[in-house]
Write a protein that holds these residues in place. Structure first.
Motif, PDB file in Angstrom:
ATOM      1  N   UNK A 160       0.875  -1.183   0.000  1.00 33.36           N
ATOM      2  CA  UNK A 160       0.000   0.000   0.000  1.00 33.36           C
ATOM      3  C   UNK A 160       0.903   1.221   0.000  1.00 33.36           C
ATOM      4  N   UNK A 161       0.643   2.141  -0.893  1.00 30.14           N
ATOM      5  CA  UNK A 161       1.462   3.360  -0.974  1.00 30.14           C
ATOM      6  C   UNK A 161       0.870   4.422  -0.047  1.00 30.14           C
ATOM      7  N   UNK A 162       1.668   4.868   0.902  1.00 25.87           N
ATOM      8  CA  UNK A 162       1.234   5.888   1.862  1.00 25.87           C
ATOM      9  C   UNK A 162       2.255   7.015   1.873  1.00 25.87           C
ATOM     10  N   UNK A 163       1.762   8.242   1.874  1.00 27.65           N
ATOM     11  CA  UNK A 163       2.648   9.406   1.912  1.00 27.65           C
ATOM     12  C   UNK A 163       2.096  10.433   2.898  1.00 27.65           C
ATOM     13  N   UNK A 164       2.899  10.725   3.903  1.00 36.03           N
ATOM     14  CA  UNK A 164       2.526  11.741   4.892  1.00 36.03           C
ATOM     15  C   UNK A 164       1.163  11.462   5.536  1.00 36.03           C
ATOM     16  N   UNK A 165       0.932  10.199   5.894  1.00 35.28           N
ATOM     17  CA  UNK A 165      -0.295   9.836   6.600  1.00 35.28           C
ATOM     18  C   UNK A 165      -1.539   9.733   5.738  1.00 35.28           C
ATOM     19  N   UNK A 166      -1.356   9.775   4.414  1.00 32.94           N
ATOM     20  CA  UNK A 166      -2.502   9.660   3.493  1.00 32.94           C
ATOM     21  C   UNK A 166      -2.197   8.563   2.481  1.00 32.94           C
ATOM     22  N   UNK A 167      -3.154   7.663   2.263  1.00 35.54           N
ATOM     23  CA  UNK A 167      -2.947   6.589   1.294  1.00 35.54           C
ATOM     24  C   UNK A 167      -2.980   7.168  -0.119  1.00 35.54           C
ATOM     25  N   UNK A 168      -2.113   6.630  -0.959  1.00 35.96           N
ATOM     26  CA  UNK A 168      -2.011   7.160  -2.325  1.00 35.96           C
ATOM     27  C   UNK A 168      -2.308   6.115  -3.392  1.00 35.96           C
ATOM     28  N   UNK A 169      -2.240   4.841  -3.035  1.00 32.61           N
ATOM     29  CA  UNK A 169      -2.492   3.815  -4.041  1.00 32.61           C
ATOM     30  C   UNK A 169      -1.927   2.479  -3.623  1.00 32.61           C
ATOM     31  N   UNK A 170      -1.623   1.638  -4.620  1.00 34.50           N
ATOM     32  CA  UNK A 170      -1.134   0.290  -4.353  1.00 34.50           C
ATOM     33  C   UNK A 170       0.012  -0.054  -5.307  1.00 34.50           C
ATOM     34  N   UNK A 171       0.765  -1.048  -4.918  1.00 37.39           N
ATOM     35  CA  UNK A 171       1.756  -1.623  -5.808  1.00 37.39           C
ATOM     36  C   UNK A 171       1.299  -3.032  -6.122  1.00 37.39           C
ATOM     37  N   UNK A 172       1.056  -3.324  -7.395  1.00 40.21           N
ATOM     38  CA  UNK A 172       0.517  -4.623  -7.790  1.00 40.21           C
ATOM     39  C   UNK A 172       1.332  -5.174  -8.954  1.00 40.21           C
ATOM     40  N   UNK A 173       1.762  -6.428  -8.799  1.00 41.46           N
ATOM     41  CA  UNK A 173       2.598  -7.079  -9.818  1.00 41.46           C
ATOM     42  C   UNK A 173       3.794  -6.205 -10.204  1.00 41.46           C
ATOM     43  N   UNK A 225      -4.456   5.786  -6.498  1.00 44.26           N
ATOM     44  CA  UNK A 225      -5.890   5.911  -6.247  1.00 44.26           C
ATOM     45  C   UNK A 225      -6.110   6.924  -5.127  1.00 44.26           C
ATOM     46  N   UNK A 226      -7.333   7.414  -5.024  1.00 45.69           N
ATOM     47  CA  UNK A 226      -7.677   8.344  -3.937  1.00 45.69           C
ATOM     48  C   UNK A 226      -7.978   7.607  -2.638  1.00 45.69           C
ATOM     49  N   UNK A 227      -8.531   6.408  -2.763  1.00 43.66           N
ATOM     50  CA  UNK A 227      -8.983   5.637  -1.594  1.00 43.66           C
ATOM     51  C   UNK A 227      -8.593   4.173  -1.781  1.00 43.66           C
ATOM     52  N   UNK A 228      -8.181   3.539  -0.682  1.00 41.15           N
ATOM     53  CA  UNK A 228      -7.879   2.099  -0.705  1.00 41.15           C
ATOM     54  C   UNK A 228      -8.707   1.403   0.369  1.00 41.15           C
ATOM     55  N   UNK A 229      -9.431   0.356  -0.031  1.00 41.39           N
ATOM     56  CA  UNK A 229     -10.160  -0.492   0.922  1.00 41.39           C
ATOM     57  C   UNK A 229      -9.476  -1.855   0.926  1.00 41.39           C
ATOM     58  N   UNK A 230      -8.982  -2.279   2.088  1.00 40.81           N
ATOM     59  CA  UNK A 230      -8.288  -3.567   2.200  1.00 40.81           C
ATOM     60  C   UNK A 230      -9.253  -4.591   2.798  1.00 40.81           C
TER      61      UNK A 230
END
Length: 409
Positions: free
Chosen positions: A135-148, A154-159
């Motif tokens: 999961x890509x996180x920057x300064x306490x805010x999620x930014x996206x994902x790393x896949x393959x 993305x703006x929002x990530x639901x795990x």
């Protein structure tokens, strides 16, 4: 409109994707497996116990861990709403014993197909064979994902990657690793709704025997931890079945420290006096037979040898020679058939995971992380678990739905 990614194509993940898409967001779902809903497919012995048709208050009573955390989620998408959702998506449901809800077809893939149809209708972009590594996180805010090996923003990530139960379906704790790497606490995880291991060697003689109407009591010394009425199954290692699986959820940590006793009332419909009278009648009908051959009408055939051995009465004794005291001991054995429990089986046989994302770090009204903005969690990955009967899938539907619903544009 937010750009939303859901990690995990199980019950909670698919429901989260549908809910978010209904709210007008652009939703992508990434699933590591070659198909959606692999764990749904095997639940309820392939029939899928979708939810429970009890009163909403009874749902909370059946949640073992962190039930208060579930208030907002359950009331946002309760069991009636779940049933309505599947009916509206061309999956007819039926209610069986214990208010358990199943698809009328008795085929779990009809539940998966209904979810898939709903995602297609709402325009969810599904990616299979796509394992999220980070999961890509920057300064306490999620930014996206790393896949393959590729970063996607993305703006929002639901795990919603599940726990550790049934690892063959892809549940191996990835989501917990994502959480820990970003400073989110994960409580200790253990198998739950899982069979018990018994100390006694004679349980092997009862392997495969199913008792449909017995009362079970799980004891810690003189203290009764849990009791239930219903079905129990003997295995080569111990005991399983609905009553036992539910009991396991109450002693996940305790049984690691000490042995416990399972007391089985083999004839719960009869009190001791009535049972004694029943045995006397059977003895009169078999007055010239040996004790070992006189219990055919009272007990399952495979259980007679074990009961005779434990009764202390010689199998060759004639029934007219058996004393009143010996008969009373037999009555107590049948009413209090005890087994020593030494442990639980592993995640391969566990229906759910006990433990997970610490709910103190999740906003119960939204399922969003309190530490990382725009990061949500749903389903078995959370430290919430319940008894058998459709309640754990209800947790998945409710938390997934609320996570998707709570996303702001």
């Amino acid at each position: 409109m937010a750009k939303v990614v859901v990690v995990g194509g199980g019950a909670a993940g698919m429901m989260a994707a549908i809910s978010a898409a209904k709210c007008g967001h652009k939703v992508s779902l990434f699933e590591r497996n070659e198909k959606l809903g692999k764990k749904i497919y095997i639940t309820g012995k392939g029939r899928c116990n979708v939810t429970n048709a009890c009163e909403v208050e009874d749902i909370f009573a059946n949640i073992v861990t962190n039930r208060k955390f579930m208030y907002s989620a359950i009331y946002s998408f309760d069991n009636s709403m779940v049933q309505m959702f599947f009916e509206e998506n061309n999956c007819r449901l039926k209610v069986e014993r214990g208010n358990r809800v199943f698809p009328c077809s008795d085929k779990s893939y009809d539940i998966i197909n209904a979810l898939d149809r709903a995602m297609q209708k709402e325009g969810v972009d599904v990616h299979l064979n796509s394992r999220v590594q980070n999961i890509i996180v920057d300064d306490g805010i999620v930014k996206g994902i790393e896949v393959n090996g590729k970063k996607i923003y993305f703006d929002v990530v639901i795990v919603a990657t599940g726990g550790y139960s049934y690892p063959s379906t892809g549940s191996d704790g990835d989501g917990h690793s994502f959480a820990r790497e970003n400073g989110i606490n994960v409580t200790k995880c253990s198998p739950a709704l899982v069979p018990f291991i018994a100390k006694e060697e004679w349980v092997k003689e009862l392997q495969g025997l199913s008792l449909r109407n017995c009362k079970v009591s799980l004891m810690d010394g003189e203290c009764c931890i849990y009791s239930d009425f219903g079905e129990l199954l003997f295995t080569h290692f111990g005991v399983s079945g609905p009553t036992v699986l539910s009991a396991s959820s109450y002693v996940v940590e305790l049984i690691k420290k000490k042995e416990l006793k399972l007391i089985i009332d083999l004839k719960p419909a009869l009190n001791e006096q009535q049972l004694d009278e029943r045995i006397l009648r059977d003895f009169k009908e078999n007055i010239n037979r040996n004790f070992a051959n006189s219990l055919d009408k009272l007990l399952p055939k495979s259980m007679i040898g074990v009961v005779v051995a434990r009764s202390g009465i010689s199998p060759d004794a004639k029934v007219n020679e058996i004393t009143k005291e010996q008969r009373k001991k037999l009555v107590r054995l049948i009413k209090e058939f005890d087994i020593t429990l030494t442990g639980l089986r592993g995640f391969n046989e566990a229906i759910i995971t006990h433990g997970g994302i610490d709910v103190k770090e999740i906003n119960p009204q939204t399922m969003e992380s309190k530490k990382i903005k725009k990061l949500y969690f749903a389903g078995e990955i959370l430290d919430v678990d319940a008894l058998t009967g459709g309640f754990n899938l209800q947790i998945a539907w409710s938390t997934g739905y609320l996570a998707g619903l709570s996303i702001e544009a």
